[in-house]
Design an enzyme around this catalytic site. Structure first.
Site, PDB file in Angstrom:
ATOM      1  N   TYR A  98       0.806  -1.237   0.000  1.00  0.00           N
ATOM      2  CA  TYR A  98       0.000   0.000   0.000  1.00  0.00           C
ATOM      3  C   TYR A  98       0.836   1.283   0.000  1.00  0.00           C
ATOM      4  O   TYR A  98       0.482   2.233  -0.700  1.00  0.00           O
ATOM      5  CB  TYR A  98      -1.020  -0.032   1.154  1.00  0.00           C
ATOM      6  CG  TYR A  98      -2.200  -0.933   0.816  1.00  0.00           C
ATOM      7  CD1 TYR A  98      -3.340  -0.400   0.208  1.00  0.00           C
ATOM      8  CD2 TYR A  98      -2.152  -2.301   1.039  1.00  0.00           C
ATOM      9  CE1 TYR A  98      -4.410  -1.228  -0.139  1.00  0.00           C
ATOM     10  CE2 TYR A  98      -3.211  -3.126   0.697  1.00  0.00           C
ATOM     11  CZ  TYR A  98      -4.336  -2.591   0.106  1.00  0.00           C
ATOM     12  OH  TYR A  98      -5.380  -3.400  -0.248  1.00  0.00           O
ATOM     13  N   GLU A 140      -8.597  -7.977   3.891  1.00  0.00           N
ATOM     14  CA  GLU A 140      -7.670  -8.937   3.262  1.00  0.00           C
ATOM     15  C   GLU A 140      -7.028  -9.840   4.311  1.00  0.00           C
ATOM     16  O   GLU A 140      -6.885 -11.052   4.089  1.00  0.00           O
ATOM     17  CB  GLU A 140      -6.612  -8.176   2.440  1.00  0.00           C
ATOM     18  CG  GLU A 140      -7.220  -7.613   1.143  1.00  0.00           C
ATOM     19  CD  GLU A 140      -6.509  -6.377   0.582  1.00  0.00           C
ATOM     20  OE1 GLU A 140      -5.316  -6.151   0.914  1.00  0.00           O
ATOM     21  OE2 GLU A 140      -7.146  -5.631  -0.192  1.00  0.00           O
TER      22      GLU A 140
END
Ligand code: HEM
Length: 392
Positions: A98, A140
């Site tokens: 990310y 996730e």
């Protein structure tokens, strides 16, 4: 929740950000893949980069998330986050990815907006990015944690390869090592990673269709202009080993015992086969209206299996639309106006976007509430982002 400080800044800039996304995203990807070329080896689809569909999906979803935060201060767009998180998990996206996306996306935004990218504007969009990223990282983590193993991909051997209608092959994949298999929920997909002739690995998602116990079975429609399906059709042989992910995807069989409408076109039949198989195993008495559109009976993927499963279910009935119709087929594209949708039905759609748009409108016109219509898009979801598909 968006902070009181950022809210007015997002309100003021969401218009310009949404408008600039088509220009920001190519620059974001160019800079990210220049710095991290390994992301194009096994994780991102080169084809989606070329045709531009994925670039719009990723960045577009951030603007959509921001506008959701403005209009729903108390909540998150769970459906959007869940769909993306499942896709990410099937590709092995990790928390440490990310900051990479963040760096290159925000670099591209700063270059595009120039002086308009004030520290205040950047800070507010940073907040949006991390709210969304943190929510997805959490989902996730839950998805990874619920698997029977902690491998992103495991080797599977091609145990059978069969023609499944003109233009489609079915591959039955059996585990090639001792990695435990997570049981799939009907309607889920796996990522299959294939080595391209130039040595680069490319991932694609395929819905699981009914197959022998202890295997994963997929149906692959040939896209002549695609990159992966020609290799699966022409080069992959029985005995070859492919890398396959755990099963993911959140478009699953609507629970309950109310009526169902399963409407598919072309290769969109795949989740319907999984649903029908599950219902058949449960000896379900549910009323199921099975609708399928195709070019002809010959191109209809896994037609025999589709018909067999309908025949096994006492409450199921099949209607078909063919561009080259045979006996009993409706002529041309599917028109849901030609059938009576049972009262209280849950509708599931899968096929090309124009097909799903038309089917959805026709279902709504017959009084089906939008929340009773689920859909599965094979490919990046551009519908959720650009249309009021989930409203009504
Ligand atoms: C796919 C959003 C972060 C890798 C997608 C899609 C969306 C999205 C909307 C399309 C899903 C669909 O198929 O409908 C986001 C957002 C992110 C983010 C909002 C950050 C807040 C990441 C990160 C990675 C990543 C950190 C890994 C480096 C991918 C890949 C796909 C994808 C590989 C598959 C699509 C393709 O290859 O064409 N993402 N994503 N994403 N995302 Fe993300």
């Amino acid at each position: 929740m968006l902070s009181e400080k950022s809210r007015p800044v997002i309100e003021q800039t969401i218009g310009v950000i949404a408008e600039r996304i088509p220009f920001i995203t190519p620059e974001f990807y160019r800079s990210m893949f220049a710095a991290r070329p390994e992301l194009l080896d096994g994780m991102f689809s080169r084809a989606n980069q070329r045709n531009g569909s994925q670039p719009q999906a990723l960045a577009g979803s951030i603007a959509m998330f921001a506008s959701w935060l403005l209009s729903h201060p108390e909540g998150y767009p769970d459906e959007l986050l869940s769909r993306v998180a499942h896709k990410h998990a099937s590709l092995g996206v990790q928390p440490e990815h990310y900051p990479i996306v963040h760096e290159h996306l925000f670099g591209a935004i700063a270059r595009d907006l120039g002086d308009a990218a004030t520290p205040e504007v950047v800070a507010a969009w940073d907040e949006v990015y991390w709210l969304m990223a943190d929510a997805m990282i959490r989902i996730e983590a839950g998805l990874y944690g619920s698997q029977a193993n902690d491998a992103v991909l495991a080797p599977f051997r091609v145990a059978a390869k069969e023609q499944a209608g003109v233009g489609t092959v079915a591959l039955t994949l059996e585990p090639a090592d001792g990695t435990p298999m997570t049981p799939a929920v009907a309607g889920q997909y796996v990522t299959v990673q294939v080595r391209m002739p130039d040595g680069v690995h490319q991932p694609r998602q395929f819905t699981l269709v009914p197959g022998p116990e202890g295997t994963r079975r997929i149906a692959v429609r040939l896209d002549e202009r695609g990159e992966v399906t020609p290799v699966l059709h022409h080069d992959v042989r029985v005995g070859d080993v492919l890398q396959v992910s755990n099963p993911y995807g959140d478009v699953v069989l609507p629970e309950g015992d109310g009526p169902l409408v399963l409407a598919s076109a072309g290769i969109g039949v795949t989740p319907m086969l999984a649903f029908l198989d599950r219902l058949a195993r449960q000896e379900s008495p549910r009323e199921v209206l099975v609708l399928h559109a195709d070019r002809s009976a010959a191109t209809w993927p896994l037609r025999e299996l589709h018909e067999l499963l309908v025949a096994e279910l006492p409450g199921a009935r099949l209607e078909t639309w063919m561009e080259t119709p045979g006996q009993g087929d409706h002529d041309g594209f599917m028109d849901l106006g030609e059938v009576r949708i049972p009262a209280g039905a849950q509708v599931v759609l899968c096929g090309p976007l124009p097909f799903m748009r038309a089917a959805r409108s026709a279902a709504v016109a017959q009084g089906v509430p939008g929340r009773s219509i689920a859909y599965e898009i094979l490919g990046p979801d551009q519908w959720m982002l650009h249309d009021d598909a989930r409203e009504a």
